[in-house]
Write a protein that holds these residues in place. Structure first.
Motif, short mmCIF file in Angstrom:
data_model
loop_
_atom_site.label_atom_id
_atom_site.label_comp_id
_atom_site.label_asym_id
_atom_site.label_seq_id
_atom_site.Cartn_x
_atom_site.Cartn_y
_atom_site.Cartn_z
N ALA A 1 0.83 -1.21 0.00
CA ALA A 1 0.00 0.00 0.00
C ALA A 1 0.86 1.25 0.00
O ALA A 1 0.58 2.22 -0.73
N ALA A 2 1.92 1.25 0.82
CA ALA A 2 2.77 2.43 0.90
C ALA A 2 3.41 2.75 -0.44
O ALA A 2 3.40 3.90 -0.89
N TRP A 3 3.96 1.74 -1.12
CA TRP A 3 4.62 2.00 -2.39
C TRP A 3 3.63 2.29 -3.51
O TRP A 3 3.93 3.07 -4.42
N CYS A 4 2.43 1.72 -3.45
CA CYS A 4 1.40 2.10 -4.41
C CYS A 4 1.06 3.57 -4.27
O CYS A 4 0.82 4.27 -5.26
N GLY A 5 1.05 4.06 -3.03
CA GLY A 5 0.80 5.48 -2.80
C GLY A 5 1.89 6.36 -3.37
O GLY A 5 1.61 7.43 -3.94
N VAL A 6 3.14 5.94 -3.24
CA VAL A 6 4.25 6.70 -3.82
C VAL A 6 4.09 6.81 -5.34
O VAL A 6 4.22 7.89 -5.93
N ILE A 7 3.79 5.68 -5.98
CA ILE A 7 3.63 5.68 -7.44
C ILE A 7 2.44 6.53 -7.86
O ILE A 7 2.52 7.31 -8.83
N ALA A 8 1.31 6.38 -7.15
CA ALA A 8 0.12 7.17 -7.49
C ALA A 8 0.41 8.66 -7.39
O ALA A 8 -0.02 9.45 -8.25
N GLY B 1 3.31 10.03 -7.76
CA GLY B 1 4.18 10.36 -8.89
C GLY B 1 3.42 10.49 -10.19
O GLY B 1 3.79 11.31 -11.06
N LEU B 2 2.37 9.74 -10.35
CA LEU B 2 1.58 9.79 -11.58
C LEU B 2 0.62 10.97 -11.61
O LEU B 2 0.33 11.50 -12.70
N LEU B 3 0.12 11.41 -10.46
CA LEU B 3 -0.99 12.35 -10.45
C LEU B 3 -0.63 13.75 -9.95
O LEU B 3 -1.40 14.68 -10.15
N ILE B 4 0.51 13.91 -9.28
CA ILE B 4 0.96 15.23 -8.86
C ILE B 4 1.96 15.74 -9.89
O ILE B 4 2.89 15.02 -10.26
N PRO B 5 1.79 16.97 -10.40
CA PRO B 5 2.70 17.50 -11.44
C PRO B 5 4.16 17.40 -11.03
O PRO B 5 4.52 17.59 -9.86
N GLY B 6 5.01 17.07 -12.00
CA GLY B 6 6.43 16.95 -11.77
C GLY B 6 6.83 15.68 -11.05
O GLY B 6 7.89 15.63 -10.42
N GLY B 7 6.03 14.63 -11.18
CA GLY B 7 6.25 13.43 -10.38
C GLY B 7 6.98 12.30 -11.06
O GLY B 7 7.03 11.20 -10.49
N ASP B 8 7.57 12.50 -12.25
CA ASP B 8 8.23 11.38 -12.94
C ASP B 8 9.36 10.76 -12.12
O ASP B 8 9.47 9.53 -12.05
N PRO B 9 10.24 11.56 -11.48
CA PRO B 9 11.28 10.93 -10.66
C PRO B 9 10.69 10.11 -9.50
O PRO B 9 11.18 9.03 -9.18
N ARG B 10 9.62 10.63 -8.90
CA ARG B 10 8.98 9.89 -7.80
C ARG B 10 8.36 8.59 -8.31
O ARG B 10 8.43 7.56 -7.65
N ARG B 11 7.77 8.64 -9.49
CA ARG B 11 7.16 7.42 -10.05
C ARG B 11 8.22 6.35 -10.26
O ARG B 11 8.02 5.18 -9.90
N ALA B 12 9.36 6.71 -10.85
CA ALA B 12 10.43 5.74 -11.07
C ALA B 12 10.96 5.18 -9.75
O ALA B 12 11.20 3.97 -9.61
#
Length: 574
Positions: free
Chosen positions: A210-217, A219-230
């Motif tokens: 759940a925690a890591w799914c939140g990090v990816i989400a 990264g996908l939905l907050i602007p400028g989140g590509d580094p966070r998504r990776a």
């Protein structure tokens, strides 16, 4: 329900005499690890951590994903009527204390995760639900937005919160109050930064996923989140590796936790879809294995068996999560590490816990259920485990985790694996030997565990045979001497068969048999030899987390130093 018999293959088979070992099973977190965990939580309250959470906050979300799972209608209607309901508990919204809720941990987690947004959106429109959602959101923000609370800000709850906030953004961001909207988006960004540093601190299993799914989400939905998504995608791969066995089962050995994990990945899949992207193929493949393992623990009523603290859930929720996963696969019948063996013949289903319990370092709240079984005929459960320790009233939870709360043999009213006061499992079952044979005439499982060797010098061996037409289940439970330990006198034992809801037992006068009347009209006969048969009260935790009064058959006896055995049979009469 009938199933095709699968061939034994290298990927889905059990070698004769296969040994399953619980490595380090009775060792919980070390003192250093506990101190490190506590220190980590203390640092959340420091000014340094608060500074880390500062930064730009988004003016809006890039996209709003769909929630692929339908909510609970009854819980949704309760919200419309001014109540939050979950797991048999209910609290009036007006009196709900967000800072110190006087509820169970499961209820508090339901509130803090905002999973109730799914239920609310299922029963009303945005116009009807937004005032309720925004009022609860405002109260949560007042209690927790500015203070990093160790409960409300737990990494797994933040991961879930991000998934639910973004999927149900219309319910919580419809207000014309720009200050309120900015506050929601600001705390969303702060929560994402908190997760960046704490996702790996969540316990293995659904919490870390759940925690890591939140990090990816985020990264996908907050602007400028590509580094966070990776960064999040790499973390999720690690989390799946530590939270799952190779066969797709959860390291907690809890079907309820595995269902939760699949639900989280299904929500993440929709988050990718909202950005016209796809989840990694490796994660999709892992999800396929997870669904197969989960289906291996379902009965003919399309609900889960009761293992490791979980209950059956509801067939509707299970079906919704499986559909949301996008996976179509067969039930896993022979799970090496996941540990649940499944036999199907005619309309009968047998599910056996044939592996050591979960290791203490991985999970709290495990159950001493080794060699217990559940048995059903079509949609009717005949023999069950009490289940539900993770969602039941705390006064019941400890008892529901004991060996006696499962359909298996109990020696001297003691647990096959010790249950510590802190919720972890201690010494007991370290090794299970397992063999399985299948044919058109009958299928057989033979397994033994060493949970009683150290204390009583006895091994519990259970043999189960299901006939090819599914109309008869035969069993033998034996206590065999092993090791140096020997009891001075005879050792008492009891073999418990907890009966499904609505099954009524009528023992015969000779104390050797009982007639079981099923709610649908079918009748099964139970007979035993080698023990005295009695009838006692029991209970079963249903799909809503409520205790249901039931009955249990109990075959009792005493084992001398040379051991003892009891044979029994369940045969369909009508």
């Amino acid at each position: 329900m009938s199933e095709d018999v699968l061939d034994l293959t290298a990927s889905d088979g059990i070698e004769e005499g296969k040994r399953l070992v619980r490595v380090g099973g009775d060792k919980g977190l070390s003192l250093a690890e506990r101190l490190s965990e506590r220190f980590q939580r203390l640092t959340w309250r420091t000014p340094i951590h608060s500074l880390r959470l500062k930064g730009r906050y988004p003016l809006k979300l890039i996209a709003v994903p769909d929630d692929p799972v339908v909510g609970d209608v009854a819980r949704g209607r309760a919200l419309l009527e001014g109540e939050v309901a979950f797991g048999g508990e209910a609290r009036a919204i007006a009196s709900l204390d967000m800072k110190r809720p006087d509820t169970s941990r499961a209820f508090a987690a339901h509130v803090h995760s905002f999973a109730w947004l799914r239920d609310l959106s299922t029963v009303t429109t945005r116009a009807g639900g937004a005032p309720i959602a925004e009022a609860l959101m405002a109260r949560w923000l007042d209690a927790h937005a500015d203070t990093v609370d160790p409960v409300a800000w737990a990494p797994d709850l933040w991961g879930r919160r991000i998934l639910f906030w973004t999927a149900h953004a219309p319910l919580i961001l419809s207000s014309a109050d720009l200050v309120y909207r900015s506050r929601v988006l600001n705390v969303l960004a702060r929560g994402a930064r908190h997760l960046d540093r704490g996702a790996d601190k969540a316990p293995p299993g659904a919490a870390r996923i759940a925690a890591w799914c939140g990090v990816i989400a985020a990264g996908l939905l907050i602007p400028g989140g590509d580094p966070r998504r990776a960064f999040g995608e790499a973390g999720l791969q690690r989390a799946l590796g530590t939270s799952l066995f190779d066969d797709g089962g959860s390291v907690s050995r809890s079907p309820a936790m595995l269902l939760d994990s699949i639900m989280l990945l299904a929500m993440l899949r929709e988050t990718y879809a909202a950005r016209r992207m796809e989840m990694a193929e490796s994660v999709q493949a892992t999800c396929t294995r997870m669904v197969g393992a989960l289906l291996g623990t379902t009965h003919g009523d399309r609900a889960l068996a009761s293992w490791q603290g979980g209950g059956p859930d509801t067939p509707e929720h299970l079906a919704a999560v499986i559909a949301a996963s996008g996976v179509r696969t067969r039930p896993l019948r022979q799970a090496r590490d996941w540990g649940y063996q499944r036999l199907a013949a005619g309309s009968a289903l047998l599910i056996v816990d044939a592996a050591p319990p979960p290791v203490a370092r991985v999970v709290e709240g495990g159950c001493a259920s080794t060699l217990a079984f559940e048995f059903s005929d079509g949609a009717q459960r005949i023999v069950v485990n009490c289940g539900g320790a993770s969602v039941a009233n705390p006064s019941l939870a400890l008892g529901l985790r004991t060996t006696a709360a499962h359909s298996t043999l109990v020696v001297a009213d003691s647990n096959s694996t010790a249950i510590h006061a802190d919720g972890t499992l201690g010494r007991g079952v370290a090794e299970v030997e397992l063999g399985r044979q299948e044919s058109d005439v009958a299928s057989r499982i033979e397994a033994s565990h060493d949970g009683y060797v150290r204390r009583f010098g006895l091994v519990h061996r259970r043999q189960l045979m299901l006939t090819g037409d599914g109309r008869e289940l035969r069993g033998e439970d034996a206590l065999l001497p092993r090791g140096r330990k020997r009891q001075a006198g005879a050792t008492p034992f009891a073999i418990r068969f907890h009966l499904g809801a609505g099954v009524r037992a009528s023992p015969t006068a000779d104390g050797l048999a009982a007639l079981l009347r099923l709610p649908g009209g079918a009748m099964w006969q139970f007979r035993c030899r080698g023990g005295a048969l009695g009838l006692e009260d029991s209970l079963w935790i249903d799909g809503e987390g409520r205790p249901v009064p039931t009955q249990q058959l109990v075959a009792t006896g005493e084992a001398p130093a040379g051991g003892a055995s009891v044979s029994w049979a369940l045969k369909r009469a009508v």
